[in-house]
Design an enzyme around this catalytic site. Structure first.
Site: not given
Lengths: 335, 547
Positions: A273-274
């Site tokens: 999700l970075r």
């Protein structure tokens, strides 16, 4: 020592300059990776960045640039009444082949042997706290140093446990790396640590190249006059960075745009999700820089290549750059 | 070389200009082996106004930067600082520059970039084609002088009259925007990508103008600057009678309203560069660019910092290895009664210092020898390529280096020197055409050479030979099947003696007897590739190579 080449005087390379400005606005973005050929102004840009950054307040003589006396590490030799001083944001060079001791800091051997004292000699990570850590030729960095950097970058804390020392100090820094992709790849783990990535190449336009040579020559013949000439432009950028920092919290993010960010990352198959987070942060910083009140699709489409290109699950043998893939998907999702 | 006197003029001119502006020009790459000729050349360097300091590729950080002098510090009992080479402006003389490790190159590059701190003369003593000064350095040095094949100079070097006054005058030499434009155009037309090149050429032109007492740069100075700086960087040579607008094929034609200031003058720059290029140099220059990555990654991993710990050894602190404090104190302990001095708790002498040692495995370099002859192409060149690609991906995971040699027709060609960039390896591999005879012996020969060089650098080479074994070209180029096989077997013996680990992948439809014999002589494992997908193929290889 003359001052570095002014940031605003760098010709072209807009993506690179934008990426650097964005990290200056929001250090949480997590650094910039600049990949490109030799002689394209990579290191010039990084070195000029230092002059552009707003000053920080730090305890005088503190090895880790603590913002207040209470936060200074207990091992540091700083008197209780040390005053706060303003100083330029540190931009620290991590040279290739630096030893682990030099990076993390180690037992001060001289003091240990001469006076029998157990003292800690802070390393580059301490110096870079609250500032920038610049690694040229980051792809040639030895693996064990990379491991160490990854660990520290993740935790924001440098822990030294060796030779009877047990010391920790904050090490929060923005990682800036540059390199030439023909000389070797970067490990995906380290790649992921960089918030934004940019690819630079020599300008194709001859006029642009001429301009580069002219400005550089002017700088070298009479640095003071040249710096004066560009001082204003640099100051404007600095003010814009400061304004954007203040505005950062008030910028609105609507559900629709968030959804677009997520859709984009899913369509690209970016790991973790970075990607979304950086994309969002980057958009917010850009909106702040341009004085917009909320994030728009246009911001997303401009930040996406910077924030996502290096995050795609990449076959090491994949020939076509991921850049192409990103811009195609951006067009599909936002178009 | 026929133009020996000219070459000396060239060398002297470079040295004169460098003496005028050591900082601005960065320095010189001087390619020559240690010889009286090189010494003669170096004595021709006029006074630069800077101290000359020698350094070697294995120089330690403590000699480069200001550090504590441990010996003196321990003896005195108070910290004693030792000045490093970088602490004052100097002209650095790097011997054996071709063996300069990547980390030293990076440090030197940093020193060269800092304004007013250093100039560098890189003495390139490389004997082989691929032994070159690291590109990070040569890129920053204005000149390239090759003394190979020159005789002793007959005349004494010209030197510099009144160098200090000239240097003062240099600051006032002016160049017009048109001058800069012309140099930049010339650089672009010669296929020089880096923007450092035109800048260095400009510096050279200014120094040349100053040398001849001119207050501003003249056409002649630009020509000299371009010739000295751009010639050895050129990757494309525009044809003499070509229209300037359509020169470099991949360069968009200049679209600015006023085309280059004076096309005629600019052509003269290109001509000046052309004169500097002896026959056959350009391909070399080109290949240098292509192979620029060859020296890429760091050299042999020093076992001083990581790996399995070994017993410490007495040694000097050199800034690279770590002091083993316990062992040092243990060594000093028995002597404390004898050494007791008032006011010091403990007395440690430099001779007590023990350094930590670690053991690491050396890096491996996988050398792929790919048979691209007609017969092999007919058999399964593409599948073989697929298998190699698969292996490359594995090499990426285990951080091995890869090299690629292709052989067909009359020769073997190094497609990729040992390198970590898999992208390059893949590109070169897929560009490898098939067809022609099978010079197996040539292939083995260049594989053996590369393996030998890798061993010298402290790497462990592994040879992977992909062929159908139908050798039909002997080492002397004769198309004789029997002699071809005989030569190949000789090379195989050589490889066995050199103890190079090898693997033979038989790409023929049926396993070939002669090839099995060859593999045995090489001490290699012979694997007949199963008729399968390249993935299945690579699995077979993987178990053999990676075991």
């Amino acid at each position: 020592m003359t001052r570095a080449f002014p940031f605003s005087a760098i010709v072209g390379q807009d993506q690179m300059k934008l990426a650097m400005i964005l990290t200056a606005i929001d250090p949480k973005l997590g650094g910039v990776l600049v990949f490109g050929d030799r002689g394209t102004g990579k290191s010039t840009a990084v070195r000029s960045l230092a002059a552009l950054l707003p000053e920080i307040e730090a305890v005088r003589g503190c090895p880790v640039n603590s913002p207040s006396i209470a936060q200074r590490p207990e091992w540091a030799d700083v008197p209780d009444d040390a005053p706060l001083v303003t100083r330029p944001t540190p931009v620290v060079d991590l040279p290739l082949g630096a030893t682990e001791d030099r990076v993390t800091g180690a037992l001060d051997i001289e003091r240990a042997l001469v006076s029998g004292e157990k003292a800690f000699q802070p390393g580059l990570l301490a110096q870079a706290n609250r500032g920038y850590l610049y690694i040229d030729e980051v792809n040639l960095l030895e693996d064990h140093i990379v491991d160490l950097l990854l660990d520290v970058a993740q935790s924001g804390e440098n822990v030294v446990e060796r030779e009877g020392l047990s010391i920790r100090h904050p090490a929060r820094f923005v990682l800036v790396g540059s390199g030439n992709p023909e000389e070797g790849e970067l490990r995906p783990q380290l790649l992921d640590r960089f918030g934004l990535s940019v690819e630079v190449r020599s300008p194709d336009d001859v006029e642009e190249r001429v301009e580069v040579v002219q400005r550089r020559d002017a700088y070298e013949t009479n640095p003071n006059r040249f710096l004066k000439k560009w001082d204003r432009a640099d100051k404007e950028v600095r003010t814009a960075i400061l304004t954007a920092r203040d505005a950062l919290d008030s910028i609105k993010v609507r559900k629709a745009e968030l959804r677009k960010c997520a859709e984009l990352c899913i369509a690209l198959g970016a790991d973790g999700l970075r990607g979304e987070l950086t994309l969002l942060r980057g958009c917010r910083a850009l909106a702040g820089y341009e004085g917009a009140a909320a994030i728009t699709r246009e911001h997303i489409s401009r930040i996406a290549p910077l924030a996502l290109t290096h995050r795609l699950r990449r076959d090491p043998m994949d020939e076509a750059g991921s850049g192409v893939r990103v811009s195609r998907v951006v067009e599909e999702v936002l178009g | 070389m026929t133009e020996a006197p000219d070459s000396w003029d060239h060398a002297w001119l470079c040295l004169q200009l460098l003496a005028l502006d050591p900082m601005g020009l960065g320095g010189i790459t001087l390619r020559a082996r240690t010889s009286p000729i090189r010494d003669a050349c170096l004595t021709g360097l006029p006074d630069t106004g800077l101290p000359v300091r020698r350094l070697h590729p294995n120089i330690t950080d403590s000699e480069l930067y200001d550090t504590m002098d441990v010996g003196a510090t321990l003896a005195e009992g108070t910290p004693v600082l030792r000045r490093g080479l970088f602490s004052a402006p100097a002209l650095l003389l790097l011997t054996m520059a071709e063996r300069c490790p990547a980390d030293l190159a990076a440090k030197l590059a940093l020193a060269l970039d800092a304004p007013g701190s250093a100039g560098l003369i890189a003495l390139d003593e490389g004997a082989e084609e691929d032994e070159r000064v690291p590109p990070a350095l040569s890129e920053r040095l204005a000149f390239f002088v090759d003394l190979t094949g020159l005789r002793m100079p007959s005349l004494t070097p010209p030197g510099l009259q009144d160098a200090a006054a000239l240097r003062d005058a240099l600051g006032h030499v002016t160049a017009t925007p048109d001058d800069m434009r012309m140099l930049t155009h010339a650089a672009a037309r010669l296929g020089v990508d880096s923007l450092r090149a035109p800048l260095l050429a400009l510096h050279a032109a200014k120094a040349h103008a100053c040398l001849y007492g001119r207050g501003s740069v003249a056409q002649e100075d630009l020509e000299t600057g371009a010739a000295l700086v751009l010639a050895h960087r050129a990757t494309i040579l525009p044809l003499p009678d070509e229209e300037p607008a359509e020169t470099p094929p991949d360069q968009p034609p200049p679209e600015h309203p006023n085309p280059s200031p004076s096309a005629g003058d600019e052509d003269r720059l290109i001509d000046a560069v052309r004169v500097m290029l002896p026959d056959g140099l350009l391909p070399q220059a080109t290949s240098r660019r292509a192979g620029a990555a060859g020296m890429g990654a760091g050299d042999k991993r020093n076992a001083r910092q990581r790996g399995r710990p070994l017993a410490s050894r007495p040694g000097r602190r050199d800034g690279r290895s770590r002091v083993d404090l316990i062992a040092t104190l243990r060594a000093a302990a028995p002597w404390q009664t004898l050494r007791r001095t008032p006011g010091r708790k403990i007395t440690v002498l430099p001779s007590d210092i023990h350094l930590k040692r670690f053991e690491t495995r050396t890096e491996r370099v996988l050398i792929f020898l790919v048979d691209a002859s007609g017969s092999a192409a007919h058999a399964r060149l593409n599948e073989a390529k697929g298998a190699v690609e698969h292996l490359l991906a594995r090499a990426y995971a285990s951080r091995d280096r890869v090299a690629l040699i292709g052989f067909r027709n009359q020769e073997a060609e190094v497609l990729l020197p040992p390198n970590r960039s898999l992208l390059l390896a893949k590109r070169r591999l897929s560009a490898l055409p098939g067809g022609g005879a099978t010079p197996l012996a040539h292939g083995l020969q260049s594989g053996a050479e590369m393996a030998w060089r890798a061993q010298k650098q402290g790497l462990t080479p592994t040879l992977v030979l992909l062929t159908d074994g139908r050798a039909n070209v002997a080492l002397d180029g004769d198309q004789n099947r029997q002699r071809a096989m005989l030569d190949a077997e000789h090379m195989a013996d050589f490889l066995r003696v050199a103890q190079v680990q090898a693997l033979v992948l038989d790409t023929a439809i049926r396993p070939q007897k002669p090839l099995i014999k060859l593999a045995n002589r090489m001490g290699a494992t012979h694997i007949a590739l199963p008729r399968a997908s390249s993935a299945g193929m690579s699995q077979a290889i993987e178990t053999a190579v990676m075991a």
